[in-house]
Design a protein around this motif. Sequence first.
Motif, mmCIF file in Angstrom:
data_model
loop_
_atom_site.group_PDB
_atom_site.id
_atom_site.type_symbol
_atom_site.label_atom_id
_atom_site.label_comp_id
_atom_site.label_asym_id
_atom_site.label_seq_id
_atom_site.Cartn_x
_atom_site.Cartn_y
_atom_site.Cartn_z
ATOM 1 N N GLU A 194 45.615 22.599 49.182
ATOM 2 C CA GLU A 194 46.425 23.590 49.892
ATOM 3 C C GLU A 194 46.818 24.736 48.964
ATOM 4 N N VAL A 195 47.162 24.394 47.723
ATOM 5 C CA VAL A 195 47.551 25.415 46.747
ATOM 6 C C VAL A 195 46.336 26.278 46.405
ATOM 7 N N ALA A 196 45.189 25.653 46.169
ATOM 8 C CA ALA A 196 43.968 26.392 45.849
ATOM 9 C C ALA A 196 43.615 27.343 46.996
ATOM 10 N N SER A 197 43.713 26.863 48.222
ATOM 11 C CA SER A 197 43.423 27.711 49.386
ATOM 12 C C SER A 197 44.394 28.882 49.476
ATOM 13 N N VAL B 278 43.486 31.557 46.873
ATOM 14 C CA VAL B 278 42.333 32.342 47.315
ATOM 15 C C VAL B 278 42.763 33.308 48.419
ATOM 16 N N GLU B 279 43.578 32.833 49.341
ATOM 17 C CA GLU B 279 44.075 33.676 50.433
ATOM 18 C C GLU B 279 44.855 34.873 49.878
ATOM 19 N N ILE B 280 45.727 34.615 48.915
ATOM 20 C CA ILE B 280 46.532 35.686 48.311
ATOM 21 C C ILE B 280 45.625 36.686 47.588
ATOM 22 N N LEU B 281 44.724 36.171 46.770
ATOM 23 C CA LEU B 281 43.823 37.056 46.033
ATOM 24 C C LEU B 281 42.965 37.900 46.973
ATOM 25 N N HIS B 282 42.470 37.270 48.027
ATOM 26 C CA HIS B 282 41.631 37.992 48.988
ATOM 27 C C HIS B 282 42.430 39.104 49.675
ATOM 28 N N ALA B 283 43.656 38.803 50.064
ATOM 29 C CA ALA B 283 44.510 39.810 50.702
ATOM 30 C C ALA B 283 44.802 40.966 49.738
ATOM 31 N N CYS B 284 45.085 40.634 48.490
ATOM 32 C CA CYS B 284 45.344 41.670 47.482
ATOM 33 C C CYS B 284 44.095 42.510 47.247
ATOM 34 N N GLU B 285 42.957 41.857 47.216
ATOM 35 C CA GLU B 285 41.686 42.547 47.022
ATOM 36 C C GLU B 285 41.444 43.540 48.175
ATOM 37 N N LYS B 286 41.690 43.101 49.385
ATOM 38 C CA LYS B 286 41.495 43.972 50.558
ATOM 39 C C LYS B 286 42.473 45.151 50.536
#
Length: 164
Positions: free
Chosen positions: A107-110, A113-121
Amino acid sequence: MARFSILFSLVIIAVTVKEIELSSDAMKAITSGFLKVLEQCKQELNLQGHVISDLYHYWKEDYSLLNRDTGCAIICMSKKLDLIDASGKLHHGNTAEFAAKHGAASEVASKLVEILHACEKTHDAIEDDCMRALEIAKCFRTDINQLNWTPKMDVIITEVLTEM
């Protein structure tokens, strides 16, 4: 009934505190694992001491990351760890695997990734790769701080330096 409510509330608080501790511990291990390739990038990019200082203070919310070289170092380290793909975008699978390898629950790993992806976008329009990486890193730091998952950098730096 009131006793049950109080007991239930205390259990929820204890579980939440434990989750935060586990997440913070995982972030410590992830950060430590990430920094292990710093020396290689430092040599390759001929990085100066200010980059080390930026990374040391990275988790401090009030510390302003303004140095483009820090973004370049983050890209270099990410490439060495296969966390970004050939196009320079976050590799979701490798990033989740890296987090799990360093102690993050799935759950933490997901969530990472979710946070990084949102920041990337959010910062996708920035054309300079190093500046974009720097802005993504600042966004990630803010979101991790909001979750109270921030690791203690002095402990991480000490561990990394003793392994070098």
